[in-house]
Write a protein that holds these residues in place. Structure first.
Motif, PDB file in Angstrom:
ATOM      1  N   ASP A 191       0.296  -3.130 -10.254  1.00  0.00           N
ATOM      2  CA  ASP A 191       0.162  -4.361 -11.051  1.00  0.00           C
ATOM      3  C   ASP A 191       0.595  -5.606 -10.292  1.00  0.00           C
ATOM      4  O   ASP A 191       0.380  -6.735 -10.754  1.00  0.00           O
ATOM      5  N   GLY A 192       1.209  -5.440  -9.123  1.00  0.00           N
ATOM      6  CA  GLY A 192       1.637  -6.574  -8.319  1.00  0.00           C
ATOM      7  C   GLY A 192       2.881  -7.273  -8.832  1.00  0.00           C
ATOM      8  O   GLY A 192       3.267  -8.322  -8.298  1.00  0.00           O
ATOM      9  N   GLU A 193       3.520  -6.696  -9.826  1.00  0.00           N
ATOM     10  CA  GLU A 193       4.693  -7.335 -10.417  1.00  0.00           C
ATOM     11  C   GLU A 193       5.904  -6.406 -10.484  1.00  0.00           C
ATOM     12  O   GLU A 193       7.037  -6.846 -10.307  1.00  0.00           O
ATOM     13  N   THR A 194       5.656  -5.115 -10.728  1.00  0.00           N
ATOM     14  CA  THR A 194       6.760  -4.165 -10.929  1.00  0.00           C
ATOM     15  C   THR A 194       6.912  -3.270  -9.714  1.00  0.00           C
ATOM     16  O   THR A 194       5.976  -2.546  -9.354  1.00  0.00           O
ATOM     17  N   PRO A 195       8.074  -3.293  -9.052  1.00  0.00           N
ATOM     18  CA  PRO A 195       8.272  -2.414  -7.891  1.00  0.00           C
ATOM     19  C   PRO A 195       8.414  -0.961  -8.334  1.00  0.00           C
ATOM     20  O   PRO A 195       9.054  -0.671  -9.353  1.00  0.00           O
ATOM     21  N   ILE A 196       7.809  -0.035  -7.587  1.00  0.00           N
ATOM     22  CA  ILE A 196       7.972   1.381  -7.896  1.00  0.00           C
ATOM     23  C   ILE A 196       9.014   2.027  -6.984  1.00  0.00           C
ATOM     24  O   ILE A 196       9.499   3.113  -7.265  1.00  0.00           O
ATOM     25  N   THR A 247       1.009  12.484   1.697  1.00  0.00           N
ATOM     26  CA  THR A 247       0.715  12.612   0.262  1.00  0.00           C
ATOM     27  C   THR A 247       0.406  11.263  -0.372  1.00  0.00           C
ATOM     28  O   THR A 247      -0.502  11.145  -1.197  1.00  0.00           O
ATOM     29  N   SER A 248       1.134  10.228   0.026  1.00  0.00           N
ATOM     30  CA  SER A 248       0.873   8.917  -0.568  1.00  0.00           C
ATOM     31  C   SER A 248      -0.411   8.296  -0.021  1.00  0.00           C
ATOM     32  O   SER A 248      -1.034   7.462  -0.686  1.00  0.00           O
ATOM     33  N   ALA A 249      -0.847   8.716   1.172  1.00  0.00           N
ATOM     34  CA  ALA A 249      -2.106   8.200   1.726  1.00  0.00           C
ATOM     35  C   ALA A 249      -3.287   8.584   0.857  1.00  0.00           C
ATOM     36  O   ALA A 249      -4.289   7.864   0.790  1.00  0.00           O
ATOM     37  N   PHE A 250      -3.173   9.754   0.166  1.00  0.00           N
ATOM     38  CA  PHE A 250      -4.259  10.228  -0.693  1.00  0.00           C
ATOM     39  C   PHE A 250      -3.842  10.246  -2.165  1.00  0.00           C
ATOM     40  O   PHE A 250      -4.471  10.921  -2.986  1.00  0.00           O
ATOM     41  N   ALA A 251      -2.764   9.490  -2.480  1.00  0.00           N
ATOM     42  CA  ALA A 251      -2.275   9.367  -3.861  1.00  0.00           C
ATOM     43  C   ALA A 251      -1.941  10.729  -4.463  1.00  0.00           C
ATOM     44  O   ALA A 251      -2.111  10.945  -5.669  1.00  0.00           O
ATOM     45  N   LEU A 252      -1.459  11.664  -3.625  1.00  0.00           N
ATOM     46  CA  LEU A 252      -1.073  12.982  -4.126  1.00  0.00           C
ATOM     47  C   LEU A 252       0.360  12.995  -4.638  1.00  0.00           C
ATOM     48  O   LEU A 252       0.746  13.920  -5.349  1.00  0.00           O
ATOM     49  N   ASP A 253       1.140  11.997  -4.255  1.00  0.00           N
ATOM     50  CA  ASP A 253       2.515  11.860  -4.732  1.00  0.00           C
ATOM     51  C   ASP A 253       2.472  11.093  -6.046  1.00  0.00           C
ATOM     52  O   ASP A 253       1.905  10.006  -6.134  1.00  0.00           O
ATOM     53  N   TYR A 270       3.118   7.389  -6.285  1.00  0.00           N
ATOM     54  CA  TYR A 270       2.158   6.458  -5.703  1.00  0.00           C
ATOM     55  C   TYR A 270       0.750   6.661  -6.266  1.00  0.00           C
ATOM     56  O   TYR A 270      -0.238   6.313  -5.630  1.00  0.00           O
ATOM     57  N   GLY A 271       0.660   7.238  -7.456  1.00  0.00           N
ATOM     58  CA  GLY A 271      -0.633   7.429  -8.097  1.00  0.00           C
ATOM     59  C   GLY A 271      -1.332   6.099  -8.313  1.00  0.00           C
ATOM     60  O   GLY A 271      -0.717   5.109  -8.709  1.00  0.00           O
ATOM     61  N   GLY A 272      -2.616   6.079  -8.049  1.00  0.00           N
ATOM     62  CA  GLY A 272      -3.388   4.851  -8.233  1.00  0.00           C
ATOM     63  C   GLY A 272      -3.291   3.876  -7.080  1.00  0.00           C
ATOM     64  O   GLY A 272      -3.833   2.771  -7.158  1.00  0.00           O
ATOM     65  N   GLY A 319       0.784  -1.233   0.000  1.00  0.00           N
ATOM     66  CA  GLY A 319       0.000   0.000   0.000  1.00  0.00           C
ATOM     67  C   GLY A 319       0.814   1.280   0.000  1.00  0.00           C
ATOM     68  O   GLY A 319       0.238   2.374  -0.059  1.00  0.00           O
ATOM     69  N   GLY A 320       2.135   1.169   0.091  1.00  0.00           N
ATOM     70  CA  GLY A 320       2.971   2.353   0.125  1.00  0.00           C
ATOM     71  C   GLY A 320       3.022   2.980   1.507  1.00  0.00           C
ATOM     72  O   GLY A 320       2.324   2.543   2.432  1.00  0.00           O
TER      73      GLY A 320
END
Length: 521
Positions: free
Chosen positions: A324-329, A239-245, A248-250, A86-87
Motif C-alpha cells: 500500500d506504500g504506507e504501512t511497513p511490513i 522465497t520473497s522473490a516469488f512471493a512464497l513468503d 511478502y505476499g503480493g 520490493g523486499g
C-alpha cells in the motif's frame, strides 16, 4: 516538479521496460551462445591486454571507466531503495538482470568500438555514433535524441543523486555540512576533468580496483561474523522473490520491477553508457572490449551490489514498505531512511564506530568515479552533436561546470527528489538505446561470430569489417589494411590509432567523392 518527474518515471519504467530488457538479454544470450559463461575466460583475460595510444586508452582503463560509471551510489543506496519497496527478493531479480544483461553489454560495447570515430585526436563513440553509422542518415534524429538526452542526464539529473548520497553519508558519519561537501567535491572534480581523457582514465583506473576490493572485503567480514544467519538469509531472498513468503505476499511484481530498475541504473545495462567508455579503448577486435564490459556487469551486481544486500540482510539492517506504500511490513530500523545508513548500521554492528566512516569514504569514491564517467559521457555526446572544434571546446568547458553545479545543487536536496531525477534521465536515453540495439542486433551477433571463428582458427582476432558485411567502419578498415601489410596486430593498432585522421573528415571526403562520381554519371 517532483510529481511530474515521478509520473514520467512510472511510465518509462513500467512493465514494458522490464519485459523488453529481459527479452533482449535472453535473445543475445541464445544467439551469441551464452557468452557470459562460455567466454568468461576471455572477459577476464582481455583486461590485461590492449595498450594505450595517444588516441585511445587501454582496455583496462576503459573497463575501469565504465565500471566507475556503474559502481556508484546505486550499489549502496540503490540496493537499499530496491529492498525497501520490493523486499529482499529484489536482490534476486538484480542477479537475473546482471546475468541476462552481460550479453547486452557485449553487444552495445562491440557496436561502439565498430563505429567509433577519432575526434580531436581521441577515440570517441557510443550509441549516437553507432545509430548514425549503423542505421544510416535516415535515423540521424534518433542519434541526436540519444546524444541530447545523455548530455542532459549526465550533466543535470544524474550527478544530483551521486552528490546527495555522499552528503548523506558524510553527515551521518561526521556531521559535515552538505553544502560545503558539495562545493569541495565540485572543486576536486573540475581539477581532474579539465586535464583531459587520459588524466580521467588514469584516475579512474587507480581508484576503481581499490575501492571495489576494499568494500567487498569489509562486506565479507560482516557476513562471516553473521554466518549462522546466511542460510535463512538466502532462503528469504528466494522465497520473497516469488512471493512464497507469507510476509511478502503480493510483492512479487514490486520485487521484479524494482530489482530490474535498480540493476539497470547500477550496471547501465541497455543504457549505452558503458559503450561510450568502450569506444575509447585500443583493441584489435570490437568484441574484445565488448567482453571486458560484459564482465563489468558481473563485478558491479554480482559482487558489489550483492555484498551490500548480504550485509543488510545478515544483520537485519533493513525496512520493507508494504504494497500500500504506507504501512511497513518489516521495520528493523524505525525512522532510518533507506540508503547508506542501512549499510553503515550493518558494518557498525560488527566493527563498532567503523561503519559510518567506512561507508562515507566508500560512497564518496563510488560517487566520484561515477561523476568522472558522467563527464566523459557528456563530452562524448557533445562531440557527436557539435562538429566545429572551437565551439565544441567551449561547450565541453560549460558541460564540466554545469555538472559541477548539479553536484552542489543535489548535495542539498532530499534523497527522494534526487533519485526521481536520476531515474528520469536514465529512462530517457535507455529507451532510445533499446530501440537501436534491436535494430542493430544482427550486426552485433555477426561481430561475436567473427570473433569466435578467428579464435577457433587459433588467431588473435582482428576485425575486417567488410568480411562481415560492414561498409561504414572507416577506422577499422584502416586498421585491417595496416595489419595485412605488417602482420602485427598490436603494431597495426598503434600505427592507425596514432596516424589516422579524424573519421568525421574521412566520411566527408568519401561523400564528396561519391557526389563527384554521381555528377559525372
Amino acid at each position: 516538479m517532483q510529481s511530474f518527474i515521478e509520473s514520467a518515471n512510472a511510465i518509462m519504467w513500467a512493465l514494458p521496460m522490464v519485459i523488453i530488457i529481459l527479452a533482449i538479454g535472453l535473445y543475445f544470450t541464445i544467439r551469441m551462445g551464452v557468452p557470459q559463461l562460455r567466454l568468461i575466460g576471455d572477459m577476464v583475460g582481455q583486461l590485461i591486454h590492449g595498450g594505450r595510444t595517444s588516441a585511445g586508452i587501454s582496455s583496462f582503463e576503459a573497463f575501469a571507466m565504465a565500471l566507475g560509471g556503474r559502481i556508484g551510489v546505486a550499489n549502496i543506496a540503490g540496493v537499499a531503495a530496491a529492498m525497501f519497496v520490493g523486499g529482499p527478493g529484489a536482490l534476486f531479480w538484480m542477479w537475473i538482470t546482471a546475468f541476462l544483461g552481460a550479453p547486452v553489454a557485449v553487444a552495445e560495447s562491440s557496436l561502439a568500438q565498430l563505429y567509433k570515430h577519432k575526434v580531436k585526436g581521441e577515440f570517441r563513440g557510443g550509441p549516437a555514433f553507432y545509430i548514425l553509422e549503423g542505421l544510416g542518415r535516415n535515423w540521424r534524429w534518433l542519434a541526436v535524441a540519444y546524444a541530447a538526452a545523455t548530455v542532459f542526464a549526465t550533466t543535470i539529473t544524474g550527478p544530483q543523486i551521486q552528490a546527495n548520497a555522499v552528503t548523506a553519508a558524510t553527515a551521518e558519519a561526521w556531521g559535515w555540512d552538505p553544502l560545503w561537501v558539495g562545493l569541495a567535491m565540485a572543486a576536486f572534480f573540475l581539477v581532474i576533468v579539465f586535464g583531459g581523457m587520459h588524466r580521467l582514465g588514469r584516475t579512474v583506473g587507480l581508484i576503481v580496483p581499490f575501492m571495489a576490493g576494499a568494500y567487498i572485503l569489509v562486506g565479507l567480514i560482516v557476513v562471516f561474523f553473521n554466518i549462522t544467519h546466511v542460510p535463512a538469509m538466502f532462503q528469504l531472498i528466494f522465497t520473497s522473490a516469488f512471493a512464497l513468503d507469507s510476509a511478502y505476499g503480493g510483492m512479487m511484481g514490486a520485487a521484479i520491477a524494482w530489482g530490474i530498475r535498480r540493476a539497470v541504473y547500477s550496471t547501465e545495462i541497455g543504457t549505452g553508457s558503458g559503450a561510450q567508455a568502450s569506444a575509447a579503448a585500443n583493441v584489435t577486435h570490437p568484441v574484445k572490449q565488448g567482453l571486458a564490459q560484459g564482465f563489468s556487469a558481473y563485478v558491479d551486481t554480482l559482487f558489489v551490489c550483492t555484498i551490500t544486500g548480504l550485509m543488510i540482510l545478515a544483520t537485519d539492517s533493513f525496512n520493507v514498505m508494504g504494497p500500500d506504500g504506507e504501512t511497513p511490513i518489516v521495520e528493523n530500523l524505525p525512522g532510518v531512511e533507506e540508503g547508506p545508513a542501512w549499510t553503515q548500521t550493518a558494518i557498525d554492528s560488527v566493527i563498532p564506530t567503523f561503519g559510518p566512516s567506512l561507508v562515507a569514504v566508500a560512497v564518496f569514491l563510488f560517487a566520484f568515479t561515477t561523476l568522472l564517467s558522467f563527464d566523459f559521457y557528456a563530452v562524448t555526446n557533445l562531440a557527436y552533436l557539435v562538429k566545429r572544434k572551437s565551439t565544441l571546446k567551449v561547450l565541453e568547458a560549460i558541460a564540466h561546470i554545469v555538472l559541477a553545479g548539479s553536484m552542489v545543487f543535489g548535495a542539498t536536496q532530499k534523497a527522494g527528489f534526487a533519485w526521481a531525477m536520476a531515474d528520469f534521465g536514465v529512462g530517457l536515453y535507455t529507451w532510445v538505446n533499446i530501440l537501436a540495439l534491436v535494430l542493430l542486433s544482427p550486426v552485433a551477433i555477426r561481430l561475436v561470430k567473427d570473433y569466435d571463428r578467428q579464435k577457433r582458427e587459433g588467431k588473435d582476432p582482428v576485425l575486417d569489417p567488410k568480411a562481415i558485411g560492414v561498409h561504414n567502419a572507416h577506422l577499422w578498415e584502416s586498421l585491417h589494411g595496416e595489419f595485412t601489410r605488417t602482420g602485427d596486430a598490436d603494431h597495426a593498432m598503434n600505427e592507425v590509432a596514432d596516424s589516422a585522421p579524424d573519421t568525421a573528415a574521412i566520411a566527408i571526403v568519401n561523400k564528396a567523392q561519391m557526389d563527384r562520381g554521381a555528377s559525372r554519371r
